[in-house]
Design a protein around this motif. Structure first.
Motif, PDB file in Angstrom:
ATOM      1  N   LEU A 141      62.252 -53.714 -18.502  1.00 22.15           N
ATOM      2  CA  LEU A 141      62.639 -52.328 -18.237  1.00 22.15           C
ATOM      3  C   LEU A 141      63.047 -52.219 -16.768  1.00 22.15           C
ATOM      4  O   LEU A 141      62.355 -51.604 -15.951  1.00 22.15           O
ATOM      5  CB  LEU A 141      61.492 -51.366 -18.558  1.00 22.15           C
ATOM      6  CG  LEU A 141      61.887 -49.923 -18.898  1.00 22.15           C
ATOM      7  CD1 LEU A 141      62.840 -49.891 -20.083  1.00 22.15           C
ATOM      8  CD2 LEU A 141      60.657 -49.098 -19.203  1.00 22.15           C
ATOM      9  N   PRO A 142      64.168 -52.835 -16.414  1.00 19.44           N
ATOM     10  CA  PRO A 142      64.579 -52.892 -15.007  1.00 19.44           C
ATOM     11  C   PRO A 142      64.980 -51.525 -14.468  1.00 19.44           C
ATOM     12  O   PRO A 142      65.268 -50.592 -15.220  1.00 19.44           O
ATOM     13  CB  PRO A 142      65.786 -53.843 -15.043  1.00 19.44           C
ATOM     14  CG  PRO A 142      66.328 -53.713 -16.423  1.00 19.44           C
ATOM     15  CD  PRO A 142      65.137 -53.497 -17.300  1.00 19.44           C
ATOM     16  N   GLY A 143      64.988 -51.426 -13.146  1.00 17.62           N
ATOM     17  CA  GLY A 143      65.324 -50.168 -12.499  1.00 17.62           C
ATOM     18  C   GLY A 143      66.761 -49.742 -12.750  1.00 17.62           C
ATOM     19  O   GLY A 143      67.653 -50.564 -12.938  1.00 17.62           O
ATOM     20  N   GLY A 177      53.759 -48.340 -18.735  1.00 15.22           N
ATOM     21  CA  GLY A 177      55.132 -47.919 -18.907  1.00 15.22           C
ATOM     22  C   GLY A 177      56.021 -48.997 -19.493  1.00 15.22           C
ATOM     23  O   GLY A 177      56.789 -48.749 -20.408  1.00 15.22           O
ATOM     24  N   GLU A 178      55.890 -50.230 -18.970  1.00 13.77           N
ATOM     25  CA  GLU A 178      56.708 -51.331 -19.487  1.00 13.77           C
ATOM     26  C   GLU A 178      55.842 -52.491 -19.943  1.00 13.77           C
ATOM     27  O   GLU A 178      56.321 -53.616 -20.094  1.00 13.77           O
ATOM     28  CB  GLU A 178      57.717 -51.798 -18.434  1.00 13.77           C
ATOM     29  CG  GLU A 178      57.138 -52.289 -17.137  1.00 13.77           C
ATOM     30  CD  GLU A 178      58.209 -52.782 -16.152  1.00 13.77           C
ATOM     31  OE1 GLU A 178      58.959 -53.714 -16.510  1.00 13.77           O
ATOM     32  OE2 GLU A 178      58.285 -52.227 -15.047  1.00 13.77           O
ATOM     33  N   ASP A 179      54.564 -52.204 -20.178  1.00 15.01           N
ATOM     34  CA  ASP A 179      53.629 -53.278 -20.546  1.00 15.01           C
ATOM     35  C   ASP A 179      53.228 -53.251 -22.011  1.00 15.01           C
ATOM     36  O   ASP A 179      52.296 -53.948 -22.412  1.00 15.01           O
ATOM     37  CB  ASP A 179      52.381 -53.207 -19.665  1.00 15.01           C
ATOM     38  CG  ASP A 179      51.652 -51.865 -19.772  1.00 15.01           C
ATOM     39  OD1 ASP A 179      52.134 -50.978 -20.515  1.00 15.01           O
ATOM     40  OD2 ASP A 179      50.612 -51.709 -19.100  1.00 15.01           O
ATOM     41  N   GLY A 180      53.912 -52.455 -22.812  1.00 14.98           N
ATOM     42  CA  GLY A 180      53.606 -52.386 -24.237  1.00 14.98           C
ATOM     43  C   GLY A 180      52.760 -51.202 -24.622  1.00 14.98           C
ATOM     44  O   GLY A 180      52.676 -50.873 -25.815  1.00 14.98           O
ATOM     45  N   THR A 181      52.119 -50.542 -23.665  1.00 18.41           N
ATOM     46  CA  THR A 181      51.242 -49.422 -24.009  1.00 18.41           C
ATOM     47  C   THR A 181      52.036 -48.225 -24.510  1.00 18.41           C
ATOM     48  O   THR A 181      51.765 -47.696 -25.599  1.00 18.41           O
ATOM     49  CB  THR A 181      50.377 -49.018 -22.800  1.00 18.41           C
ATOM     50  OG1 THR A 181      51.224 -48.836 -21.663  1.00 18.41           O
ATOM     51  CG2 THR A 181      49.351 -50.093 -22.483  1.00 18.41           C
TER      52      THR A 181
END
Length: 354
Positions: free
Chosen positions: A314-316, A100-104
């Motif tokens: 991608l903070p909450g 989700g926030e790791d580049g995938t």
């Protein structure tokens, strides 16, 4: 006036699935605010825990109720995207954690050739991987706590290696120290350890989450955070502080009402606050972030040191999240913040296309 169709992408295949739903609900509310409703149309896309994409009434139901689908129906083809994806003008991914926030997902959205909110592949991947992130910070000259990178193979595969590994951690980092999976967020799988048995158990547990692990030295410090907004010329917010009565800022403390207090602005000397804001911008550039990020620091009051902890690209956006609250105090309320993030995504996409 033609509305921009915003694909709100949430859920996902990570332990932060429910947090993502909460963030999406807050963003949907902001997009529905009077000043934004005339500009944007929300197209919700919910990714089940098994990876299947849902749009239409199912996604709307999850967004409205805030409840994840617990027992999804059999999905024969996980890579068959809903036809509504072709209607999206801009993506707003609010997927926390792995996948989700790791580049995938950022790589997938890049292939779709549609602008999206937040960092690209490099910034997302570097910001997610705690080891790669620390290497980037070191390259930028940002001070940090001592740490050691560990692999799952060192923990599990060789019974002769493991005791030596623990000896080395004790000698170089001491106790207490923190054991963390390298690629998880929201404090999932993190343990604070004070003895050899606790260290061994924490390493074993972290290895069950990730093949890469990081062990960090403990430090007696105040935990402060700064939000960043922008692309090539980003701005930093006021500095906030987190206080809590648990042993450390774990998952339950982070996402349970009244378990932690967010102090905005933090009661800091002006020079320290200015230093933190400047370091946040340096960290943003070091990992090639874009759009938004929250940067976390340790302020060692006894020595006056400021140590960078990590960056979250991608903070909450939940009711208890620091990022939107920092910007609200800095004069940018939630609906305006969401609107600005969308405009930054459009600006970045047009710059890339030139």
């Amino acid at each position: 006036m033609t509305k921009l169709r915003v694909g709100l992408l949430f859920g996902g295949r990570s332990g932060e699935h429910e947090v993502s739903i909460s963030s999406a609900r807050a963003i949907a509310k902001a997009l529905s605010a009077e000043q934004n409703a005339i500009k944007y149309e929300i197209l919700p896309f919910y990714i089940q825990k098994d990876g299947f994409w849902q749009a239409g009434s199912v996604a709307q139901q999850v967004l409205a109720s805030g409840v994840a689908i617990q027992n999804p129906a059999a999905t024969p083809n996980l890579w068959q995207f809903p036809p509504q994806t072709q209607e999206v003008d801009l993506w707003f991914p609010i997927l926390h954690g792995p996948n989700g926030e790791d580049g995938t997902i950022q790589g997938l959205l890049s292939l779709m050739q549609v602008p999206f909110v937040g960092s690209g592949v490099l910034g997302s991947a570097t910001g997610m991987d705690k080891i790669g992130m620390k290497v980037a910070f070191a390259g930028a000259g940002l001070p940090q706590v001592k740490y050691k990178a560990v692999t799952r193979a060192q923990v599990w595969s060789n019974p002769c290696v493991f005791p030596k590994l623990c000896d080395e951690i004790e000698a170089t980092l001491g106790y207490p120290c923190f054991v963390k999976p390298a690629n998880l967020g929201s404090s999932v799988g993190i343990a604070k350890v004070r003895s050899r048995p606790e260290l061994e158990a924490a390493l074993d547990n972290a290895a069950s989450y990730d093949r890469r692990i990081i062990v960090e030295a403990g430090v007696v410090a105040r935990e402060v955070e700064c939000a960043v907004l922008g692309n090539d010329q980003p701005q930093s917010s006021v500095v906030g502080e987190i206080t809590y009565n648990s042993d450390f800022y774990d998952y339950e403390t982070k996402y349970t009402e009244s378990r932690a207090d967010l102090l905005i602005p933090a009661n800091l000397p002006e020079a320290i606050a200015s230093q933190i804001k400047d370091m946040a911008l340096q960290a943003f550039a070091a990992v090639d972030a874009a759009g938004l990020a929250r940067v976390d620091f340790f302020y060692v009051e006894a020595t006056g040191e400021v140590l960078i902890n990590e960056i979250n690209t991608l903070p909450g956006f939940t009711a208890t999240s620091m990022y939107p609250q920092l910007w609200a105090y800095s004069g940018r309320p939630f609906p305006e913040l969401v609107d600005k993030l969308i405009q930054l995504a459009i600006d970045r996409d047009s710059t890339v296309q030139r």
